[in-house]
Design an enzyme around this catalytic site. Structure first.
Site, PDB file in Angstrom:
ATOM      1  N   HIS A  56       0.820  -1.209   0.000  1.00  0.00           N
ATOM      2  CA  HIS A  56       0.000   0.000   0.000  1.00  0.00           C
ATOM      3  C   HIS A  56       0.863   1.272   0.000  1.00  0.00           C
ATOM      4  CE1 HIS A  56      -3.928   1.890   0.748  1.00  0.00           C
ATOM      5  NE2 HIS A  56      -3.230   2.825   1.365  1.00  0.00           N
ATOM      6  N   LYS A  99      -6.948  13.113  -7.858  1.00  0.00           N
ATOM      7  CA  LYS A  99      -6.406  11.790  -7.590  1.00  0.00           C
ATOM      8  C   LYS A  99      -7.536  10.817  -7.279  1.00  0.00           C
ATOM      9  CE  LYS A  99      -3.119   9.405  -4.589  1.00  0.00           C
ATOM     10  NZ  LYS A  99      -2.396   9.454  -3.319  1.00  0.00           N
ATOM     11  N   HIS A 103     -10.411   2.198  -1.289  1.00  0.00           N
ATOM     12  CA  HIS A 103     -10.644   1.803   0.102  1.00  0.00           C
ATOM     13  C   HIS A 103     -11.398   0.482   0.097  1.00  0.00           C
ATOM     14  CE1 HIS A 103     -10.322   4.091   4.127  1.00  0.00           C
ATOM     15  NE2 HIS A 103      -9.156   3.926   3.585  1.00  0.00           N
ATOM     16  N   ASN A 104     -10.875  -0.470  -0.709  1.00  0.00           N
ATOM     17  CA  ASN A 104     -11.575  -1.739  -0.913  1.00  0.00           C
ATOM     18  C   ASN A 104     -11.647  -2.588   0.341  1.00  0.00           C
ATOM     19  OD1 ASN A 104     -11.404  -0.812  -3.510  1.00  0.00           O
ATOM     20  ND2 ASN A 104      -9.837  -2.256  -4.163  1.00  0.00           N
ATOM     21  N   ARG A 124      -8.466  14.828   1.868  1.00  0.00           N
ATOM     22  CA  ARG A 124      -7.238  15.340   2.516  1.00  0.00           C
ATOM     23  C   ARG A 124      -6.077  15.398   1.532  1.00  0.00           C
ATOM     24  NH1 ARG A 124      -8.807  12.284   6.549  1.00  0.00           N
ATOM     25  NH2 ARG A 124      -7.312  10.619   6.212  1.00  0.00           N
ATOM     26  N   GLN A 253     -11.521   2.221  11.016  1.00  0.00           N
ATOM     27  CA  GLN A 253     -11.484   3.593  11.515  1.00  0.00           C
ATOM     28  C   GLN A 253     -12.851   4.221  11.322  1.00  0.00           C
ATOM     29  OE1 GLN A 253      -9.765   4.029   8.138  1.00  0.00           O
ATOM     30  NE2 GLN A 253      -7.796   3.114   8.580  1.00  0.00           N
ATOM     31  N   GLY A 547      -2.205   8.204  -8.747  1.00  0.00           N
ATOM     32  CA  GLY A 547      -3.207   7.175  -8.590  1.00  0.00           C
ATOM     33  C   GLY A 547      -2.866   6.260  -7.455  1.00  0.00           C
TER      34      GLY A 547
END
Lengths: 758, 82
Positions: A56, A99, A103-104, A124, A253, A547
């Site tokens: 990631h 961009k 968030h899969n 953000r 989260q 990306g």
């Protein structure tokens, strides 16, 4: 100072090979860490390397492929990989930052909060660049929601949860969600794709950088307090989802969009002063990532003291504080002497703000905790020197049957085309997404010019007085059958959608969603798709400005269909060139730009009507596509085009039907496709050959349009006229008729009815 | 018989609603408010022997009344006091 070895914290577990493996690091990587440090890492440092060297954050398995993208162009101000988001010049001193990010995995576990924090994260990324977020798009994939059974129920829960989460965050923070795409397919069962896009606007001189410059400058922590939420989420996103993932649940989260709104306003106000030397958001890997990346970019070091970090919970260890992924936080490097400016602004907006450290000159990321050193790592190797791998790639055995396909589908298929079109229009992947976008505030701040539902969304950047078109596209089915061609088509279709809206394409941000790269078939798909995207981005002169890569998109049911989502932004020079896909007036002449086509492989028709995901997807010819788009823009700019809609899933028949569905009033059309001659009826109506657009023009312009297209070498067919209360299609002797109200209801109410059923 | 269910956000999970209320308290001068967590309280009237229904009630708490990803629940049966 750098000779002091960091001291282990009292409760740290010993570093064993199991612990290293649990952190997702290989023995080779561990050796590399020891070499960088000149000693063995302590527990906290192991955690830091684990997240920074996760896929990631480091793109260790994909970076070599990403280098194949074209990334520069005359209007590119910030290139891919330089900062949080790329920035493109749009003229008159204005620029846009945009961009897309995935968030899969969080959404698979907790759809509402997973999707919501995805939106918060991408917003953000944009205001970190000094840009004011203007609008959002999202590209979503779920398992099938029609039918019965446990899996279908679970898919609906994920679908409705993700939509609600996106709506919640976007609506609360006041940034409109104006478009995107949603597809449903078995391969996404248990592993939905949630790709969110944000675009912001800024003046050139407002551009902010994420580098820690100026030795001695103070480092500020601003935003929400740190808690134990999302602990090591980046590492979590770099694994396959298994049954045990459910036990990983504390990783979720929770976002607070109202807090982020305050953070956004405070940051933009601060960036308008001359107090800021560098700024970086805390996204994946939180404090760790923002600290070492700013130091690495600045060619400096950073020293922070965890005792000064605002915390929500008591008794947090350095490991937890550094790896927490609490939302709505930023790191700001201020100029020395400007500390009070920072404090005053954040105090005004009621956002916590603490000076936690300073910029140093020794290139180290040093973390103190109550006077002892909790971690000390050279910043550059940590941030930029993760191992890069080129995995084994193997072409999977394909299930191509090509022309056989048509023979396999019984000839009776051609006889039931009337019902087939209705079934296609009801299919959730093609049906109207109004049930979804009605939940989004797509009009807040009133910049939305073309609302969700047309080929591309169009937005008025009021501050800059510019009109932008934006779209996301990817046909995962094509990519499964031929990832290279699928990648090329994703870019071409995005450009075509923008062109249909009257825009000139500017640049691309991409989101690569693939399976575990250690499986050679998956890596082959990734490489092929990237090369396909890269070829097409060169052809359309739309560089990739950034990306995200999301690998390990697998669930116990299998790997997802490869999905290299392309989000493309274009500029519409003049307001009167804005064009939508809907027919405007009875009597207008309908013209098909491109040929009738004949390619049936990988079509939605085969999938929905015959349950086959097979065949060779359509081929794309760049020259043909470019000529078509150029001619279409020329016609739009000459004021000759009433409506323009590209042919994609469902082929010409679906494109014609959708053009009839004007939100302000349905219009039928009388169409004659006899010119297609010789082909089977289902093939004429539903083939998905590329480079085709349905336009309408006022009758007096029709001859001129046909003439210009001939001159430009673009094939064109006069199909008929707008009008009547049905879509009527004649093919030779065959007369087909769909009452417009009926097929509109099929298309418009399908998803709402499915969701209400459950 | 009356069964009580108390659902609270997990300790490690952010509670924006609670945080907003805490801040409002502080603005009103109650600076001693260190943390506020907001949950839900349910009263369920159960016919017959509640104890016999406990397994089913627990299942409902887990699958319907709480989101176990971010919330904890406490089931209070009539004869117990915690």
């Amino acid at each position: 100072m750098s000779t002091v070895t960091s001291s282990p914290q009292p409760l740290d577990p010993p570093i064993t090979s199991e612990l290293i493996a649990k952190h997702g690091l290989t023995p080779d990587e561990f050796e590399r860490i020891k070499k960088i440090l000149g000693r063995a890492p302590n527990f906290t440092e192991l955690g830091i390397f684990s997240v920074m060297w996760s896929e990631h954050c480091s793109y260790k398995n994909s970076r070599k492929e990403l280098k194949k993208f074209p990334t520069s162009g005359p209007n590119i101000l910030v290139r891919a990989g330089e900062e949080n988001a790329g920035v493109v010049d749009i003229g008159d001193g204005w620029a846009v930052a945009f961009k897309i990010e995935s968030h899969n995995h969080p959404s698979a576990i907790e759809p509402f909060q997973g999707a919501a924090t995805g939106v918060g994260g991408i917003i953000r990324d944009i205001f970190t660049m000094g840009a004011r977020p203007e609008f959002l798009l999202n590209s979503l994939r779920f398992g099938p929601i029609t039918g019965e059974g446990k899996n279908v129920t679970a898919n609906r829960r994920l679908f409705t949860g993700v939509i609600a989460g996106i709506a919640h965050y976007g609506n609360c923070i006041g940034v409109p969600t104006i478009g995107g795409e949603i597809y449903f397919d078995e391969s996404f069962e248990g592993n939905p794709l949630v790709n969110v896009f944000c675009l912001g606007v800024l003046q050139h001189e407002q551009l902010a950088r994420g580098a820690a410059r100026g030795v001695g400058n103070p480092v500020f922590y601003v935003g929400a307090e740190t808690g134990r939420d999302g602990l090591a989420g980046a590492a979590f996103a770099s694994r396959e989802l298994t049954e045990e993932s459910r036990e990983d649940r504390p990783a979720v989260q929770v976002g607070d969009p109202f807090k982020e709104k305050l953070l956004l306003e405070a940051c933009l106000e601060l960036l308008a002063t001359d107090a800021v030397a560098g700024i970086q958001d805390m996204g994946a890997a939180g404090l760790t990532c923002s600290t070492c990346e700013t130091a690495s970019r600045g060619g400096t070091g950073v020293e922070i003291d965890l005792a000064k970090v605002p915390k929500r919970e008591t008794g947090m260890t350095p490991y937890e504080t550094l790896l927490s992924e609490s939302q709505e936080r930023m790191l700001i490097i201020a100029h020395r002497g400007k500390e009070d400016v920072v404090r005053r602004i954040f105090d005004k907006w009621d956002v916590p703000c603490a000076e936690i450290g300073r910029v140093t000159d020794d290139g180290m990321m040093r973390v103190l905790n109550n006077g002892s050193i909790a971690a000390e790592i050279p910043a550059k190797p940590l941030a930029d020197e993760a191992p890069l791998y080129s995995r084994e790639a193997r072409k999977p055995t394909t299930d191509y049957t090509d022309e056989d396909l048509l023979r396999e589908i019984s000839a009776s298929s051609a006889k039931s085309v009337v019902e087939s079109l209705r079934r296609l229009l009801r299919d959730p992947s093609i049906a109207s997404k109004n049930w979804v976008y009605r939940q989004y505030d797509h009009m807040v701040r009133t910049g939305t010019v073309v609302r969700p539902g047309s080929d591309a969304a169009v937005f008025h950047l009021r501050a800059a007085n510019k009109f932008l078109a934006a779209t996301t596209d990817c046909n995962s089915l094509y990519c499964r059958l031929d990832p290279r061609e699928g990648g090329r088509i994703a870019v071409a279709e995005a450009a075509r959608n923008l062109t249909c809206s009257g825009a000139v394409p500017l640049a691309v941000t991409d989101n690569l969603n693939f399976g575990n790269p250690y499986k050679p078939e998956n890596f082959w798909q990734l490489r092929e798709a990237v090369e396909g995207l890269a070829e097409a981005c060169r052809a359309f002169a739309t560089p990739v400005i950034g990306g995200n890569v999301s690998l390990y998109n697998e669930s116990p049911a299998g790997v997802v269909d490869p999905t290299p989502t392309v989000a493309m932004v274009g500029l519409i020079e003049r307001e009167e060139w804005i064009t939508t896909q809907f027919f405007k007036a009875a009597g207008d002449v309908v013209i098909l730009l491109g040929d009738f086509g004949d390619e049936m492989g990988g079509t939605h028709f085969l999938k929905v009507i015959h349950g086959r995901k097979a065949g060779r997807p359509p081929r794309l010819d760049f020259e043909r596509e470019l000529a078509l788009q150029k001619a279409l823009r020329e016609l739009i700019q000459a004021g000759q085009v009433q409506s323009a809609h590209d042919c994609s899933e469902g082929g010409l028949a679906v494109a014609l039907a959708e053009a009839c569905f004007h939100p302000a009033g349905l219009l039928g059309a009388e169409i004659d496709l006899s010119g297609a001659g010789g082909l089977r009826l289902d093939q004429i109506l539903f083939n998905e050959s590329q480079s085709r657009v349905v336009i309408s023009t006022v009758p007096t312009s029709a001859d001129g349009v046909m003439g210009l297209l001939k001159e430009r070498g673009v094939p064109a067919q006069r199909l008929g006229r707008v009008g009547g209360d049905a879509l009527a299609i004649t093919v030779g002797e065959e007369k087909l008729r769909w009452p417009i109200r009926e097929i509109f209801d099929d298309w418009f109410h399908s998803i709402g009815a499915i969701v209400r059923e459950s | 018989m009356k069964v009580k269910v108390i659902v609270t956000p997990k300790e490690t999970v952010l509670d924006p609603q609670g945080a907003a209320v805490r801040e409002a308290m502080q603005h009103l001068g109650f600076t001693a408010a260190r943390d506020v967590r907001i949950g839900r309280y349910l009263e369920i009237e159960v016919e017959g022997d509640a104890a016999a229904q406990e397994p089913k009630l627990r299942e409902l708490c887990h699958d319907l009344l709480s989101n176990p990803v971010i919330e904890d629940y406490r089931l209070e049966m009539p004869n117990e006091k915690s």
